[in-house]
Design an enzyme around this catalytic site. Structure first.
Site, PDB file in Angstrom:
ATOM      1  N   ASP A  82       0.778  -1.159  -0.022  1.00 39.93           N
ATOM      2  CA  ASP A  82       0.043  -0.135  -0.104  1.00 39.93           C
ATOM      3  C   ASP A  82       0.934   1.139  -0.075  1.00 39.93           C
ATOM      4  OD1 ASP A  82      -2.477   1.322   0.209  1.00 39.93           O
ATOM      5  OD2 ASP A  82      -2.507   1.412   2.389  1.00 39.93           O
ATOM      6  N   GLU A 134      -2.655   6.413  -7.846  1.00 44.49           N
ATOM      7  CA  GLU A 134      -3.527   7.330  -7.479  1.00 44.49           C
ATOM      8  C   GLU A 134      -3.589   8.703  -8.082  1.00 44.49           C
ATOM      9  OE1 GLU A 134      -3.713   7.522  -3.243  1.00 44.49           O
ATOM     10  OE2 GLU A 134      -3.743   9.837  -3.317  1.00 44.49           O
ATOM     11  N   PHE A 233      -7.619   1.551   7.976  1.00 48.67           N
ATOM     12  CA  PHE A 233      -6.735   1.130   8.816  1.00 48.67           C
ATOM     13  C   PHE A 233      -7.198   1.851  10.324  1.00 48.67           C
ATOM     14  CE2 PHE A 233      -3.033   2.702  11.562  1.00 48.67           C
ATOM     15  CZ  PHE A 233      -2.416   1.237  11.826  1.00 48.67           C
TER      16      PHE A 233
HETATM   17  P1  13P Z   1      -7.767   5.337   7.093  1.00 44.89           P
HETATM   18  O1  13P Z   1      -6.573   4.933   8.140  1.00 44.89           O
HETATM   19  O2  13P Z   1      -8.528   6.511   7.245  1.00 44.89           O
HETATM   20  O3  13P Z   1      -8.483   4.164   7.381  1.00 44.89           O
HETATM   21  O4  13P Z   1      -6.984   4.883   5.724  1.00 44.89           O
HETATM   22  C1  13P Z   1      -6.481   3.620   5.376  1.00 44.89           C
HETATM   23  C2  13P Z   1      -6.024   3.839   3.810  1.00 44.89           C
HETATM   24  O5  13P Z   1      -6.552   4.577   3.066  1.00 44.89           O
HETATM   25  C3  13P Z   1      -4.929   3.119   3.494  1.00 44.89           C
HETATM   26  O6  13P Z   1      -4.378   3.145   2.403  1.00 44.89           O
END
Ligand code: 13P
Length: 323
Positions: A82, A134, A233
């Site tokens: 990620d 992105e 997350f």
């Molecule tokens: P959050 O921590 O806001 O849920 O975002 C997670 C995310 O987009 C990881 O790429």
């Protein structure tokens, strides 16, 4: 069932009009909580290691654990890297066996974003690995409570989306439509019209970052207007902390002030004296008493908290029984 690519899992999600959750993994508790939730609900799932989390865990060690867990699972699991910003780390992820990588050059100019994305696509495609990129920029940082706001300047421009997808040949596009990473300090207002227009202009699945803190209604609308992957997350991290706090509150030794409050209001000084005495006595007693919460209890509580939160998200995303 095992290891799937992002492309395989998202193609099915697009057809079925649901979204697959991507959940960041930092340690074994998170890994087990997420996979456990997916198996219990028969849902496909994307487990991801974010580049920003590399200071907390050894890259190669966690990769092996994630890939083994994915292979052993009896539901489809994508192992994803990620927000990869460094070429070296993305190539390492591919080498370790990730089935999907994200190249995040979203803070660069359009042309530089295209150039850096194409570089990764060229390598990944040879090895059958999916690529997400992105366009526009989702700000904030995962797990942070300092998140500010989502400036409209950062939103994905509809006219650029098709050009970007055609030029890069990516498998999934992350869009900026008003979300941010981390805890919201404002009520997010998503630009669904923009999302709908982007979806009409490109023929690949769309991704929503910064999913924590959105309402069920936001999720449902986002899926309706074209989102097939939602990243989470912060909500998992909060769920783990809450569940550890609950455990400590109910299991740890508490100061028992029973009997202190039967006095009349005017006896304030006496009341303070009694409470202080009682607290000192209780603290002395506590040292003698056996500690009631063990470290494995904390691991278990955090795993359970994460699992329940992931299950909650899977139900809203509509991915239950889609394995
Ligand atoms: P959050 O921590 O806001 O849920 O975002 C997670 C995310 O987009 C990881 O790429």
């Amino acid at each position: 069932m095992a290891l799937y690519t992002l492309r395989e899992v998202l193609e099915k999600a697009e057809k079925g009009k649901y979204s697959v959750g991507m959940f960041n993994v930092l340690n074994v508790e998170m890994l087990r909580g997420i996979i456990g939730a997916a198996e219990e609900l028969r849902s496909p799932v994307i487990i991801a290691l974010a580049e920003v989390h590399l200071p907390f865990v050894d890259f190669e060690d966690i990769s092996h654990l994630m890939i083994k867990a994915a292979k052993d699972a009896d539901v489809p699991v994508v192992v994803h890297f990620d927000h990869g910003q460094s070429f070296e780390n993305i190539v390492k992820a591919i080498h370790y066996g990730f089935t999907s990588v994200m190249i995040d050059a979203s803070m660069e100019s359009f042309d530089e974003n295209v150039r850096r994305t194409k570089e990764i696509v060229k390598i990944a495609k040879v090895l059958g690995v999916s690529v997400e990129a992105e366009l526009g920029h989702v700000g904030g940082s995962e797990g942070s409570s300092e998140t500010t706001f989502a400036p409209e300047d950062y939103y994905t421009k509809v006219e650029d989306a098709k050009k970007f997808v055609d030029s890069t040949n990516i498998d999934a596009l992350a869009v900026a439509i008003g979300t941010v990473h981390g805890e919201y300090k404002f009520t997010p207002k998503l630009d669904f019209k923009r999302l709908e227009e982007i979806k009409k202009s490109v023929n690949i699945p769309l991704v929503l970052h910064g999913g924590s803190g959105l309402s069920d209604d936001d999720f449902k609308k986002a899926i309706k207007y074209g989102i097939s992957k939602i990243n989470i997350f912060t909500d998992m991290s909060l769920a783990a902390v809450n569940s550890i706090e609950e455990l400590l509150e109910c299991k740890c030794n508490k100061i028992n002030c029973e009997g202190c409050f039967g006095l009349n209001k005017p006896d304030k000084e006496k009341l303070i004296e009694i409470i202080v005495k009682k607290v000192v006595q209780e603290i002395k007693e506590m040292d003698k008493k056996e500690r009631k919460v063990t470290y494995p209890d904390i691991i278990q509580a955090s795993m359970e908290g994460i699992k329940e939160e992931v299950k909650k998200k899977m139900r809203v995303f509509g991915s239950v029984n889609k394995a």
